[in-house]
Scaffold this active site. Structure first.
Site, mmCIF file in Angstrom:
data_model
loop_
_atom_site.group_PDB
_atom_site.id
_atom_site.type_symbol
_atom_site.label_atom_id
_atom_site.label_comp_id
_atom_site.label_asym_id
_atom_site.label_seq_id
_atom_site.Cartn_x
_atom_site.Cartn_y
_atom_site.Cartn_z
ATOM 1 N N LYS A 183 1.047 -1.239 0.031
ATOM 2 C CA LYS A 183 0.020 -0.017 0.079
ATOM 3 C C LYS A 183 0.997 1.294 -0.107
ATOM 4 O O LYS A 183 1.392 1.717 1.154
ATOM 5 C CB LYS A 183 -0.935 0.171 1.118
ATOM 6 C CG LYS A 183 -2.046 1.243 1.083
ATOM 7 C CD LYS A 183 -2.502 1.733 2.193
ATOM 8 C CE LYS A 183 -1.707 2.715 2.655
ATOM 9 N NZ LYS A 183 -1.670 4.219 1.990
ATOM 10 N N GLU A 257 10.228 1.745 10.191
ATOM 11 C CA GLU A 257 11.355 2.666 9.860
ATOM 12 C C GLU A 257 10.560 3.882 9.933
ATOM 13 O O GLU A 257 9.852 4.653 9.124
ATOM 14 C CB GLU A 257 11.628 2.241 8.720
ATOM 15 C CG GLU A 257 12.197 0.907 8.363
ATOM 16 C CD GLU A 257 13.445 0.671 9.293
ATOM 17 O OE1 GLU A 257 14.241 1.795 9.260
ATOM 18 O OE2 GLU A 257 13.686 -0.582 9.704
ATOM 19 N N CYS A 291 14.018 11.190 5.863
ATOM 20 C CA CYS A 291 14.163 10.616 7.398
ATOM 21 C C CYS A 291 15.488 10.792 8.102
ATOM 22 O O CYS A 291 15.547 11.109 9.054
ATOM 23 C CB CYS A 291 13.661 9.241 7.427
ATOM 24 S SG CYS A 291 14.698 8.268 6.481
ATOM 25 N N GLU A 388 10.213 16.518 14.418
ATOM 26 C CA GLU A 388 10.439 16.473 12.855
ATOM 27 C C GLU A 388 9.495 17.411 12.206
ATOM 28 O O GLU A 388 8.320 17.376 12.077
ATOM 29 C CB GLU A 388 10.415 15.018 12.512
ATOM 30 C CG GLU A 388 10.631 14.735 11.066
ATOM 31 C CD GLU A 388 10.682 13.207 10.549
ATOM 32 O OE1 GLU A 388 9.382 12.715 10.590
ATOM 33 O OE2 GLU A 388 11.373 12.387 10.076
HETATM 34 P P1 NAD Z 1 2.678 8.691 7.040
HETATM 35 O O1 NAD Z 1 3.015 7.843 8.566
HETATM 36 O O2 NAD Z 1 1.692 9.720 7.401
HETATM 37 O O3 NAD Z 1 2.097 7.825 6.265
HETATM 38 C C1 NAD Z 1 2.999 6.710 5.658
HETATM 39 C C2 NAD Z 1 1.998 5.708 5.343
HETATM 40 O O4 NAD Z 1 1.121 5.100 6.242
HETATM 41 C C3 NAD Z 1 1.198 6.114 3.910
HETATM 42 O O5 NAD Z 1 0.832 5.217 2.936
HETATM 43 C C4 NAD Z 1 -0.141 6.288 4.914
HETATM 44 O O6 NAD Z 1 -1.391 6.228 3.932
HETATM 45 C C5 NAD Z 1 -0.151 5.061 5.794
HETATM 46 N N1 NAD Z 1 -1.094 5.229 7.132
HETATM 47 C C6 NAD Z 1 -1.552 6.445 7.497
HETATM 48 N N2 NAD Z 1 -2.249 6.138 8.463
HETATM 49 C C7 NAD Z 1 -2.148 4.700 8.983
HETATM 50 C C8 NAD Z 1 -2.566 3.831 9.796
HETATM 51 N N3 NAD Z 1 -3.419 4.194 10.774
HETATM 52 N N4 NAD Z 1 -2.222 2.443 9.668
HETATM 53 C C9 NAD Z 1 -1.540 2.117 8.653
HETATM 54 N N5 NAD Z 1 -1.243 2.821 7.661
HETATM 55 C C10 NAD Z 1 -1.294 4.077 7.719
HETATM 56 O O7 NAD Z 1 3.947 9.186 6.546
HETATM 57 P P2 NAD Z 1 4.239 10.285 5.335
HETATM 58 O O8 NAD Z 1 4.154 11.697 5.637
HETATM 59 O O9 NAD Z 1 4.004 9.534 4.127
HETATM 60 O O10 NAD Z 1 6.082 10.092 5.421
HETATM 61 C C11 NAD Z 1 6.975 10.825 5.957
HETATM 62 C C12 NAD Z 1 7.192 10.210 7.307
HETATM 63 O O11 NAD Z 1 8.105 9.138 6.905
HETATM 64 C C13 NAD Z 1 8.420 10.936 7.927
HETATM 65 O O12 NAD Z 1 8.235 11.009 9.546
HETATM 66 C C14 NAD Z 1 9.665 10.294 7.748
HETATM 67 O O13 NAD Z 1 10.882 10.368 8.560
HETATM 68 C C15 NAD Z 1 9.365 8.788 7.552
HETATM 69 N N6 NAD Z 1 9.999 8.065 6.703
HETATM 70 C C16 NAD Z 1 10.970 7.417 7.344
HETATM 71 C C17 NAD Z 1 12.070 6.346 6.927
HETATM 72 C C18 NAD Z 1 13.059 5.397 7.542
HETATM 73 O O14 NAD Z 1 13.493 4.564 6.729
HETATM 74 N N7 NAD Z 1 13.130 5.472 8.873
HETATM 75 C C19 NAD Z 1 12.068 6.560 5.180
HETATM 76 C C20 NAD Z 1 11.519 7.778 4.838
HETATM 77 C C21 NAD Z 1 10.492 8.148 5.380
#
Ligand code: NAD
Length: 486
Positions: A183, A257, A291, A388
């Site tokens: 997803k 992650e 990230c 962040e």
């Molecule tokens: P997000 O947490 O808003 O969404 C991530 C994914 O989770 C999306 O596909 C979203 O639709 C889904 N999602 C949302 N609510 C959910 C729920 N309750 N249950 C299951 N899935 C759900 O993150 P974002 O804004 O898309 O991305 C940015 C974040 O990702 C930042 O915090 C960044 O640091 C992190 N990130 C971490 C890494 C790593 O390797 N540590 C890499 C890239 C990004």
């Protein structure tokens, strides 16, 4: 395979199936205009995808193939994507706002590289057998340690580096014989759906890879579904907590992650220009939407004025605009909502006593651009120094002694990456060892990433590991089989 900007269906059970949901625009963040549309996945769509993945695991050939057979198909899958680099790269830039060099280095270089590395590691063999045991009173025999796939893996990814992150999870999951439901983020669905097209062309059996779009509700159901055996999630710490809570009901293993607020320590003996290059290159990379980016600059007090000047000069020289245009050095934020979030954090920083040294405002016109922004004068406890932001915003925090630098750097609930700049590499090494974080770069090291290096978030930055052998093993269930030979 055709690289498209619009899809009518979702990729389920090896075919494109119509969605029960409405169509949603895919927006180019550099223009604010739609470049195509995709179906917005629903719970009913997800139900079909999980059923297909379950069938493919329980009854299909995938988990029963030899490692070599799976490896051949998976290398073929990457070859299909590789053959379409030009079109795929253009779509990635238009969908996520990534500059072409980032597409090449991260999405293709690291993404293809880490996927293939996981496939090769799995093919190298993870299983082992203890030497036969025989002795007085014992029976000839031994123990075999084998690794079974977990089953159906739910893979949930964010918007910032979609193709790279999708491939980072798919490689190890599929290599070990799992089947998956992916997803992707609703902001970047194209880089998920194109993988369905690649799977079809590469000849992956039906149901091995399913791609369902959709927002939080769909992700949440994927985590809750009892037919799903494991979740690998990348996203914010807040969503990560929700994923872990939901997974607890079915006692499902999760790999998370999450976010970061990583520190760059600039020692007194550092060359300011070099430190500023590293600092600026990091916090403005992909408009700050990474990230592992270095967003807390912990700088020796004697260097702070020069360091701030050097960052302001670099900010002035930045060419902010459409990443597809030649000469652009920084692209857009992914959405207007993300830009508003960044702007609100800059206001919070000013309210916390911060001086906005440069930037602090959006770029007028189309698209979701925000200027590189440096905030100075807040305490290490300020919200802008702790939370962040996920935009091109850095805070500069002065220190006097190495111990103080380490304390400031470690004063964070996150622990994803970090960096040290110093003329004394021995002292830099000592500081690197004391930082409570998953990775550290000394003097700009790591520009040629080691594919085998694991990525592990400490604290609120994650649970479990991605990449390398440890990352591969997250998708395996170890089993010991003791046998007697006589
Ligand atoms: P997000 O947490 O808003 O969404 C991530 C994914 O989770 C999306 O596909 C979203 O639709 C889904 N999602 C949302 N609510 C959910 C729920 N309750 N249950 C299951 N899935 C759900 O993150 P974002 O804004 O898309 O991305 C940015 C974040 O990702 C930042 O915090 C960044 O640091 C992190 N990130 C971490 C890494 C790593 O390797 N540590 C890499 C890239 C990004």
């Amino acid at each position: 395979m055709e690289v498209r900007t619009s899809y009518d269906g979702l990729f389920v059970d090896g075919a494109w199936v119509p969605s029960t949901g409405p169509s949603a625009d895919v927006v180019n963040p550099a223009t604010g205009r739609a470049i195509g549309s995709v179906p917005e996945g629903t719970l009913a769509d997800l139900d079909g995808a999980v059923a297909a993945a379950r069938r493919a695991f329980d009854e299909g050939p995938w988990p029963r193939m030899t490692q070599a057979e799976r490896g051949r198909l998976l290398h073929g899958f990457i070859e299909v994507l590789d053959a379409h680099r030009a079109q795929l790269g253009a779509v990635i830039t238009a969908e996520s706002g990534a500059l072409p060099w980032l597409v090449d280095s991260t999405h293709f270089g690291l993404g293809f590289g880490r996927f293939s590395h996981a496939v090769d590691l799995a093919a190298g063999g993870l299983d082992s057998v203890t030497p036969l045991q025989v002795g007085a009173g014992s029976v000839l025999g031994g123990t075999a340690l084998v690794h079974e796939p977990l089953g159906v893996c739910g893979l949930i990814t964010p918007f910032n580096f979609p193709l790279f992150l999708n491939l980072s999870k798919l490689g190890p999951a599929l290599a070990l014989g799992n089947t998956v439901v992916l997803k992707p983020s609703p902001l970047t669905p194209l880089e998920g759906l194109v993988l369905g097209a690649a799977a079809a062309e590469a000849g992956l059996p039906p149901g091995v890879l399913n791609v369902v779009t959709g927002a939080a509700e769909v992700g949440d159901r994927l985590v809750a579904d009892p037919r799903v055996d494991m979740i690998s999630f990348t996203g914010s710490d807040r969503t990560g907590s929700a994923v872990m809570r939901t997974a607890a009901d079915s006692l499902k293993p999760v790999v998370l992650e999450l976010g970061g607020k990583s520190a760059l320590v600039v020692r007194e003996d550092a060359e300011v220009a070099r430190a500023a290059d590293i600092a600026f290159g990091s916090f403005t990379l992909h408009a700050g939407q990474g990230c592992v980016l270095l967003t807390r600059h912990v700088v020796h007090r004697s260097l702070v004025d020069d360091f701030l000047d050097a960052l302001a000069t670099r900010a002035e020289a930045a060419v902010i605009g459409d990443p597809a245009a030649p000469g652009t050095t920084m692209g857009p934020l992914v959405s207007e909502a993300q830009r508003q979030r960044v702007a609100s954090y800059v206001e919070i920083g000013a309210g916390e006593g911060g001086e906005v040294v440069c930037g602090g405002k959006p770029v007028e016109g189309d698209g979701f651009f925000y200027r590189p922004t440096v905030i100075h004068g807040v305490t290490p406890k300020a919200r802008v120094a702790q939370e962040e932001i996920f935009g091109p915003v850095a805070v500069v925090l002065p220190f006097d002694t190495d111990d103080e630098a380490v304390a400031i750097a470690n004063d964070s609930r996150f622990g994803l990456s970090g960096a040290v700049v110093s003329a004394d590499t021995g002292r830099a090494w000592e500081i690197a060892r004391r930082l409570r974080t998953g990775s550290v770069r000394i003097n700009g090291g790591g520009t040629a990433p080691d594919l085998a290096a694991p990525v592990t978030g400490w604290g609120a930055s994650g649970v479990g590991t991605e990449h390398g052998l440890a990352g591969l093993l997250e998708f395996a269930q170890p089993k010991s089989i003791a046998f007697r030979a006589g």
